[in-house]
Design a protein around this motif. Sequence first.
Motif, short mmCIF file in Angstrom:
data_model
loop_
_atom_site.label_atom_id
_atom_site.label_comp_id
_atom_site.label_asym_id
_atom_site.label_seq_id
_atom_site.Cartn_x
_atom_site.Cartn_y
_atom_site.Cartn_z
N THR A 167 0.88 -1.12 0.05
CA THR A 167 0.03 -0.18 -0.12
C THR A 167 0.86 1.26 -0.06
O THR A 167 0.31 2.26 -0.06
N GLU A 168 2.10 1.12 0.12
CA GLU A 168 3.18 2.36 0.02
C GLU A 168 4.11 2.00 -0.98
O GLU A 168 4.33 0.79 -1.16
N THR A 169 4.36 3.28 -1.70
CA THR A 169 5.33 3.13 -2.72
C THR A 169 6.75 2.87 -2.21
O THR A 169 7.05 3.81 -1.42
N PRO A 170 7.47 1.92 -2.55
CA PRO A 170 8.81 2.00 -2.12
C PRO A 170 9.88 2.99 -2.63
O PRO A 170 9.59 3.27 -3.72
N GLY A 193 6.10 6.37 -8.60
CA GLY A 193 6.77 7.06 -7.72
C GLY A 193 8.29 6.44 -7.29
O GLY A 193 9.02 7.17 -6.46
N SER A 194 8.56 5.11 -7.74
CA SER A 194 9.79 4.27 -6.95
C SER A 194 11.00 4.80 -7.82
O SER A 194 10.90 5.08 -8.97
N LYS A 195 12.10 4.80 -7.24
CA LYS A 195 13.30 4.71 -7.89
C LYS A 195 13.92 3.29 -8.25
O LYS A 195 14.02 2.37 -7.48
N VAL A 196 13.84 3.02 -9.63
CA VAL A 196 13.84 1.45 -9.89
C VAL A 196 15.21 1.14 -10.70
O VAL A 196 15.52 1.88 -11.61
N THR A 197 15.78 -0.13 -10.21
CA THR A 197 16.92 -0.37 -11.05
C THR A 197 16.58 -1.84 -11.26
O THR A 197 16.12 -2.85 -10.46
N VAL A 198 16.74 -2.29 -12.54
CA VAL A 198 16.55 -3.74 -12.98
C VAL A 198 17.98 -4.28 -13.45
O VAL A 198 18.80 -3.73 -13.90
N LEU A 199 18.23 -5.60 -12.61
CA LEU A 199 19.51 -6.34 -13.02
C LEU A 199 19.33 -7.47 -13.66
O LEU A 199 18.27 -8.32 -13.49
N GLN A 200 20.08 -7.57 -14.77
CA GLN A 200 19.78 -8.82 -15.85
C GLN A 200 21.00 -9.53 -16.01
O GLN A 200 21.95 -8.65 -16.40
N GLN A 238 21.95 -8.57 1.23
CA GLN A 238 22.19 -7.85 2.55
C GLN A 238 21.17 -7.27 3.08
O GLN A 238 20.65 -6.34 2.12
N GLY A 239 20.91 -7.40 4.28
CA GLY A 239 19.83 -6.58 4.97
C GLY A 239 18.39 -7.24 4.75
O GLY A 239 18.17 -8.28 4.09
N ARG A 240 17.44 -6.06 4.94
CA ARG A 240 16.03 -6.90 4.84
C ARG A 240 15.40 -5.92 3.78
O ARG A 240 15.39 -4.47 3.87
N SER A 241 14.31 -6.42 3.05
CA SER A 241 13.56 -5.89 2.11
C SER A 241 12.60 -4.97 2.85
O SER A 241 11.84 -5.43 3.82
N GLY A 242 12.42 -3.69 2.39
CA GLY A 242 11.41 -2.74 3.44
C GLY A 242 12.15 -2.21 4.54
O GLY A 242 11.35 -1.41 5.15
#
Length: 242
Positions: A167-170, A193-200, A238-242
């Motif tokens: 319900t919230e934009t990352p 509204g998210s800043k997005v990076t795609v890794l392929q 590393q770390g936790r999503s969100g």
Amino acid sequence: MSDIEHFEYVFLGGGKGGKTLAIELATAGKSVALIEKGMIGGSCINVACIPSKTLIQSARTAHAAKSAAPASFKPDMRAAYDRIRTVVSEMVDINMKSFIASGFDLILGTGRFTAPRTITVELNDGGTRTVEGTHVFINTGTRASIPGIPGLRASEPLTHVEALETTETPEELIVIGGGYIGLEMAQAFHRLGSKVTVLQETPHVANREDVDVSEAIETAFREDGITIRTGVKAVEVQGRSG
């Protein structure tokens, strides 16, 4: 053995293929039982095609609004989520009405085979039922696959299911994989509204397409402000999503 209920046709799972055939058979007068854990209508309606396309449409509307008035644009992920829930609820209701009208026996619970063509169901509201079919169809669907990247599962990443529940934009979103679903989510969240990076890993996203198609997608995404990193491999999270 007297507790076993017999049907001509038994379906384990109520996704698209199974529910359609079950409705047709029941409407034709056959005795049919359909066992479903809880997703009325299957994954397409609840966690895949329908909600994802609804999200994409909301993102498309947001993109048009931003293009028309960039200074006053404010993305609203909550509104997008509410719209998804409304559409899904309406589709579930339509499917349930079709189930009831067809006359088949809808058994809500978790089924497992206990003998050839015999399934025992742990009912959602308690108790069990055992059903036997002259013909039995397995229609249990799929689930999201999480790659074996060290630390990824522990980070509790968003699969397509959780992404459609937010319900919230990352603020920032990393999409591992440039296939169709990853690209859909990347573009939709960027437009919301998210800043997005795609890794392929491969040299291009949508790598099953011709190169000129993949390049056109990459150009369009980059022009919109989405970061595309090709030929790279995620080796640790590393770390936790969100």
